[in-house]
Design an enzyme around this catalytic site. Structure first.
Site, PDB file in Angstrom:
ATOM      1  N   LYS A  47       0.865  -1.179   0.000  1.00  0.00           N
ATOM      2  CA  LYS A  47       0.000   0.000   0.000  1.00  0.00           C
ATOM      3  C   LYS A  47       0.903   1.230   0.000  1.00  0.00           C
ATOM      4  CE  LYS A  47      -4.052   2.038   2.222  1.00  0.00           C
ATOM      5  NZ  LYS A  47      -3.603   3.427   1.996  1.00  0.00           N
ATOM      6  N   PHE A 118      -2.634   0.795  -9.740  1.00  0.00           N
ATOM      7  CA  PHE A 118      -3.121  -0.455  -9.144  1.00  0.00           C
ATOM      8  C   PHE A 118      -4.461  -0.899  -9.710  1.00  0.00           C
ATOM      9  CE2 PHE A 118      -4.175   2.995  -6.072  1.00  0.00           C
ATOM     10  CZ  PHE A 118      -5.563   2.993  -6.205  1.00  0.00           C
ATOM     11  N   ARG A 188     -16.982   1.216  -1.227  1.00  0.00           N
ATOM     12  CA  ARG A 188     -16.343   0.351  -0.243  1.00  0.00           C
ATOM     13  C   ARG A 188     -16.516  -1.109  -0.654  1.00  0.00           C
ATOM     14  NH1 ARG A 188     -12.757   2.513   2.824  1.00  0.00           N
ATOM     15  NH2 ARG A 188     -14.197   4.247   3.239  1.00  0.00           N
ATOM     16  N   LYS A 194      -7.360  -3.374   3.137  1.00  0.00           N
ATOM     17  CA  LYS A 194      -6.095  -2.781   3.561  1.00  0.00           C
ATOM     18  C   LYS A 194      -5.630  -3.474   4.826  1.00  0.00           C
ATOM     19  CE  LYS A 194      -8.285   1.129   5.986  1.00  0.00           C
ATOM     20  NZ  LYS A 194      -8.325   2.614   6.119  1.00  0.00           N
TER      21      LYS A 194
END
Length: 286
Positions: A47, A118, A188, A194
């Site tokens: 990340k 990404f 979402r 994450k």
């Protein structure tokens, strides 16, 4: 003198509370990984601690939907299809990255910035298939500052924790897990997670509460709105400099917290940093 300064600051508070932040671009949002989730065979990547940037085929936009003031050379050979990624310099360079991309462009400074992708929004197939669309384009149109963030297969939870430890030890922020066969989606997602060593969240600054006592004449707390429209104040974690020159209205900030109240409000929230500033009025790049 101090009373005059406090008076002006008081009216500044009232004025800024009236400002409405810009409407953001609808993008994929990560869900917090929790122990016990089955993630065997999912794709994992670092990340990156950068500034989110969405390429709509002709403009490079912030999460708020505002165009970055970017030099022409940075975007002139980007593909005609959409991209989603991070403007990034290196680990531990988030503040420098944000400083560069939040101002009207300076060509020399932008030479430090890379675009690490990404996702290829609205492309068909699973994640690797979508990313391959960009990889194929870059093979025909090499761009030194653009690349796909590497993905690797997560074997199991032990493998995930081993990778997380290595990234954090090297100064990284954490990991992202993606279900490989999931189609592209916005909002979402339970297919995109994450993974960090602590709980954090992002919120939009709506206004300020004046400081008292030793913080008189400065900001005492930030009024913040999080996903779902919940609003609250964050006073912990602000340095004296943050209180004198607080995050601008409309800024996206990151804060740590310890669980949620019964009303869904983050408990013991503590300011970490500005994640994204309101974009400046763009100038024409050369």
């Amino acid at each position: 003198m101090m009373e005059s300064k406090g008076y002006r600051l008081h009216w500044l508070f009232l004025l800024l509370l009236l400002v409405t932040p810009a409407t953001g671009t609808e993008l994929l949002l990560l869900t917090k990984y929790r122990p016990g989730m089955v993630i065997d065979g999912w794709l994992m990547s670092e990340k990156l601690d950068g500034v989110r940037a969405y390429w709509d085929g002709s403009r490079l936009l912030s999460r708020q939907g505002n165009p970055f003031a970017v030099p022409d050379w940075f975007i002139q050979d980007l593909p005609p299809f959409e991209l989603d990624g991070e403007l990034w310099i290196a680990r531990g360079q988030f503040e420098q990255t944000l400083s560069i991309v939040s101002r009207n462009y300076h060509d020399l400074e932008w030479r430090r910035i890379t675009y690490r992708v990404f996702e290829v929004p609205h492309a068909s197939g699973g994640l690797l298939t979508r990313l391959h669309k960009l990889e194929a384009y870059l093979k025909e149109h090499p761009l030194e500052h653009v690349s796909v963030i590497p993905q690797s297969v997560c074997r199991d939870t032990a493998h995930l924790m081993e990778k997380l430890d290595a990234v954090v030890a090297a100064g990284g922020e954490g990991l992202v897990l993606r279900e490989p066969g999931s189609p592209y989606e916005t909002g979402r997602s339970r297919h995109a997670l994450k993974v960090k060593r602590y709980d954090d969240m992002e919120g939009r600054v709506l206004g300020y509460r004046p400081g008292k006592g030793k913080f008189k004449g400065m900001v005492g707390a930030l009024q913040v709105e999080i996903e779902g429209g919940k609003r609250f104040y964050i006073g912990t974690g602000l340095s004296d400099q943050d209180r004198r020159d607080p995050p601008a209205i409309g800024s996206l900030i990151t804060f740590r917290y310890h669980g949620l109240s019964s009303a869904g409000i983050p408990r013991f929230a503590s300011f970490m940093r500005v994640r994204e500033q309101p974009s400046p009025v763009p100038s024409s790049g050369q």
